[in-house]
Design an enzyme around this catalytic site. Structure first.
Site, PDB file in Angstrom:
ATOM      1  N   ARG A  60       0.884  -1.264  -0.037  1.00  0.00           N
ATOM      2  CA  ARG A  60      -0.020   0.020   0.070  1.00  0.00           C
ATOM      3  C   ARG A  60       0.702   1.316  -0.003  1.00  0.00           C
ATOM      4  NH1 ARG A  60      -1.770   0.973   4.342  1.00  0.00           N
ATOM      5  NH2 ARG A  60      -1.152  -1.145   5.628  1.00  0.00           N
ATOM      6  N   LYS A 200      -8.803  -2.101   0.919  1.00  0.00           N
ATOM      7  CA  LYS A 200      -8.747  -1.228   1.981  1.00  0.00           C
ATOM      8  C   LYS A 200      -9.383  -0.031   1.779  1.00  0.00           C
ATOM      9  CE  LYS A 200      -6.355  -3.767   4.723  1.00  0.00           C
ATOM     10  NZ  LYS A 200      -7.044  -4.170   5.819  1.00  0.00           N
ATOM     11  N   HIS A 219     -10.559  -4.013  12.490  1.00  0.00           N
ATOM     12  CA  HIS A 219      -9.431  -4.324  11.638  1.00  0.00           C
ATOM     13  C   HIS A 219      -9.023  -5.751  12.421  1.00  0.00           C
ATOM     14  CE1 HIS A 219      -5.207  -3.915   9.651  1.00  0.00           C
ATOM     15  NE2 HIS A 219      -6.017  -4.802   8.965  1.00  0.00           N
ATOM     16  N   SER A 239      -1.183  -5.900   9.682  1.00  0.00           N
ATOM     17  CA  SER A 239      -0.498  -6.821   8.835  1.00  0.00           C
ATOM     18  C   SER A 239       0.833  -7.484   9.194  1.00  0.00           C
ATOM     19  CB  SER A 239      -0.338  -6.367   7.311  1.00  0.00           C
ATOM     20  OG  SER A 239       0.448  -7.446   6.613  1.00  0.00           O
ATOM     21  N   LYS A 243      -3.033 -12.366  12.264  1.00  0.00           N
ATOM     22  CA  LYS A 243      -4.717 -12.208  12.160  1.00  0.00           C
ATOM     23  C   LYS A 243      -5.029 -13.607  11.146  1.00  0.00           C
ATOM     24  CE  LYS A 243      -5.841  -8.461  10.556  1.00  0.00           C
ATOM     25  NZ  LYS A 243      -4.497  -8.250   9.905  1.00  0.00           N
ATOM     26  N   THR A 244      -4.638 -13.827  10.078  1.00  0.00           N
ATOM     27  CA  THR A 244      -4.884 -14.738   9.176  1.00  0.00           C
ATOM     28  C   THR A 244      -4.540 -16.017   9.466  1.00  0.00           C
ATOM     29  OG1 THR A 244      -4.880 -13.170   7.081  1.00  0.00           O
ATOM     30  CG2 THR A 244      -5.102 -15.445   6.649  1.00  0.00           C
ATOM     31  N   ASP A 258      -9.651 -10.489   8.208  1.00  0.00           N
ATOM     32  CA  ASP A 258      -9.080  -9.184   8.424  1.00  0.00           C
ATOM     33  C   ASP A 258     -10.237  -8.229   8.789  1.00  0.00           C
ATOM     34  OD1 ASP A 258      -6.953  -7.615   7.897  1.00  0.00           O
ATOM     35  OD2 ASP A 258      -7.759  -6.976   5.829  1.00  0.00           O
ATOM     36  N   ARG A 324       1.634 -12.340  -1.506  1.00  0.00           N
ATOM     37  CA  ARG A 324       0.336 -12.837  -0.981  1.00  0.00           C
ATOM     38  C   ARG A 324      -0.761 -13.744  -2.066  1.00  0.00           C
ATOM     39  NH1 ARG A 324      -1.924  -9.331   3.314  1.00  0.00           N
ATOM     40  NH2 ARG A 324      -0.314  -7.886   3.909  1.00  0.00           N
TER      41      ARG A 324
END
Length: 532
Positions: A60, A200, A219, A239, A243-244, A258, A324
């Site tokens: 990003r 996002k 988030h 990130s 989390k994932t 997410d 990713r």
């Protein structure tokens, strides 16, 4: 000329966008893969996955994100965190971008942001790249064909990577631009092929819109106990904090990885898929995510692969550490069909501590939970943003400052109300370093993290003995079945305890200095939980 599986009632020309080449409406996944391969946007990989690269931008560009400043947003946007753009400049940007688009082919996907029909956002994505359309079909929620005939977008996103902004003319920072206009209900993205900007942008929209409805945008990832959606848990984190990985627990049902909302009815996923980091992905440690890299239509971004065998190299980060894969939620065997859950019984705040100071898990009081939520301490992980090559300690309020259009206290107060109304046990989990800081210590063993989380979620951890942490004041378990007791006391993992003490004091001071900005806005109990 219009094409597509389902042509909606509203066409782009009805929105004032005309003169384009072919416009493809709502192509399905295989159609988008076929077109993307035909156009040379990427390569067909093993199992039908789509392999692509994103050029100059592999993460990003938060500094290139702007919010249009108008009378309606003047008092509601957190301008210290969101770069303003003049309304007139946005109008010029729109005119110049749509002029640039003339004669070119575009792909339109009409999708939902939010699994709860009562609170979802209808979003139209207009993309220059076919694979961006595929990505968005994975990461947002796909309407039924019967719902598309009457689809009317609440917001429209136009993504045109080949367009270059003019900073002077368009009131932006560089040739790359992400511009949100809440009055015109439109987002313009130019100068970057990184697909994550699409998802996002929708998250930012929901972060602005939902608080007015009393809904907490988060988030976070989320899951619930098998056969019991009421026993839900959310995992806050930036990130790279896990989390994932940690929410994809084979013993629990995955709600999402997410972005979620917490309404009066419980939690709901904003998305329809997952966007997982693949660097170092281990088929034994993370079999569910690994398997998706060889499934049809999965988007594989910025991964090195053998041009003959198409074998992916999960350790080669020469393109980026932010490699990713994007895939639909149903590719995970234990994913929820509804993407809904009850009010969370456990709230986990994930942090990646590059200082090697924090314990692997700690229990927080509600006031401490608010303190750590507003602090949002973690370390930026290499590759997530441009220019980040190794972990850097950072404070990202609400564990998502780049996506927060409103002031942090708005979200903090919503979380406080939700905890007070529904009750939840709050935990701080460190997935970062132990035995020393980054460069000296080692990454927290994922098996230990999983074991501690399992004990926290099944309720057994709270039954054990705790000690008071000397630096932060929270409760830390003394023992947990299957986890080395020494790991639970980070000072004991350092070869030099005095070096640990110095590092801990450094981190304590950083927390205290960062939190001064919130003191005028918070309750006394949260102030009491502050350090220093």
């Amino acid at each position: 000329m219009d094409h597509g599986t389902v042509n909606p009632t509203m066409k782009l020309q009805d929105q004032g966008i005309s003169g384009l080449g072919h416009v493809f409406y709502n192509l399905r996944e295989q159609e988008l893969v076929d077109v993307a391969v035909e156009r040379g946007e990427g390569t067909l990989g093993k199992g039908g996955a789509f392999l692509t690269t994103t050029g100059q931008f592999t993460g990003r560009s938060p500094k290139d994100k702007h919010v249009v400043r108008t009378p309606s947003t003047e008092e509601t946007i957190w301008w210290d965190n969101n770069a303003p753009m003049a309304a007139e400049a946005f109008d010029r940007l729109y005119d110049d971008m749509t002029a640039h688009m003339k004669g070119r082919d575009y792909f339109v996907e009409d999708l939902f942001g939010g699994a709860d029909p009562a609170h979802r956002l209808d979003v139209r994505i207009v993309t220059e790249l076919a694979w961006h359309g595929l990505f968005c079909r994975h990461l947002l929620r796909r309407p039924e064909a019967s719902e598309l005939g009457s689809f009317s977008p609440d917001f429209t996103i136009i993504n045109c990577p080949s367009f270059r902004a003019d900073p002077e003319r368009h009131d932006c920072r560089s040739e790359t631009v992400i511009a949100l206009n809440f009055d015109r209900k439109m987002i313009l993205i130019g100068g970057t092929e990184y697909a994550g900007e699409n998802k996002k942008s929708v998250f930012t929209l929901l972060n602005y819109i939902l608080p007015e409805k009393g809904i907490m945008p988060m988030h976070c990832s989320a899951n619930h106990a098998k056969g019991n959606p009421v026993d839900a848990a959310v995992f806050f984190g930036l990130s790279g904090t896990g989390k994932t990985t940690l929410s994809a627990d084979p013993n629990r049902v995955l709600i999402g990885d997410d972005e979620h909302g917490w309404s009066e009815r419980g939690i709901f996923n904003f998305e329809g898929g997952c966007y997982a980091k693949t660097i170092g992905l281990d088929p034994k440690a993370e079999p569910e995510i690994y398997a998706t890299t060889q499934m049809p239509h999965t988007v594989i971004e910025n991964m090195v692969f053998d041009p003959e065998t198409l074998e992916l190299d999960f350790d080669d980060d020469s393109l980026t550490a932010n490699m990713r894969c994007a895939y639909p939620l149903h590719y995970i065997d234990n994913a929820s069909e509804t993407a809904l859950g009850g009010h969370p019984k456990n709230i986990i705040m994930l942090t990646c501590d590059a200082f090697g100071v924090l314990p692997p898990i700690a229990r927080l009081t509600p006031a401490q939970a608010m303190y750590h939520f507003l602090s949002g301490f973690t370390s930026k992980v290499a590759g997530t943003e441009r220019g980040v090559t190794e972990p850097e300690p950072t404070f990202s309020t609400c564990f998502g400052a780049p996506f927060m259009p409103r002031r942090p206290e708005v979200y903090g107060e919503l979380l406080r109300q939700k905890i007070a109304s529904h009750g939840a046990t709050c935990w701080l989990v460190n997935t970062g370093w132990t035995g020393g800081a980054y460069g000296t210590g080692s990454r927290m063993p994922i098996q230990a993290t999983r074991g501690l989380l399992t004990a926290a979620l099944d309720g057994s951890l709270v039954e054990g003995q705790f000690r008071k942490d000397a630096n932060f004041g929270f409760d830390v378990p003394v023992t947990c079945a299957g986890v080395d007791d020494q790991l639970l006391n980070p000072r004991n993992t350092w070869a030099d305890p005095a070096a640990y003490d110095a590092q801990a004091q450094k981190l304590v001071d950083m927390f205290a200095e960062n939190f001064t900005q919130y003191v005028p806005y918070i309750n006394d109990d949260v102030k009491a939980a502050a350090i220093g």
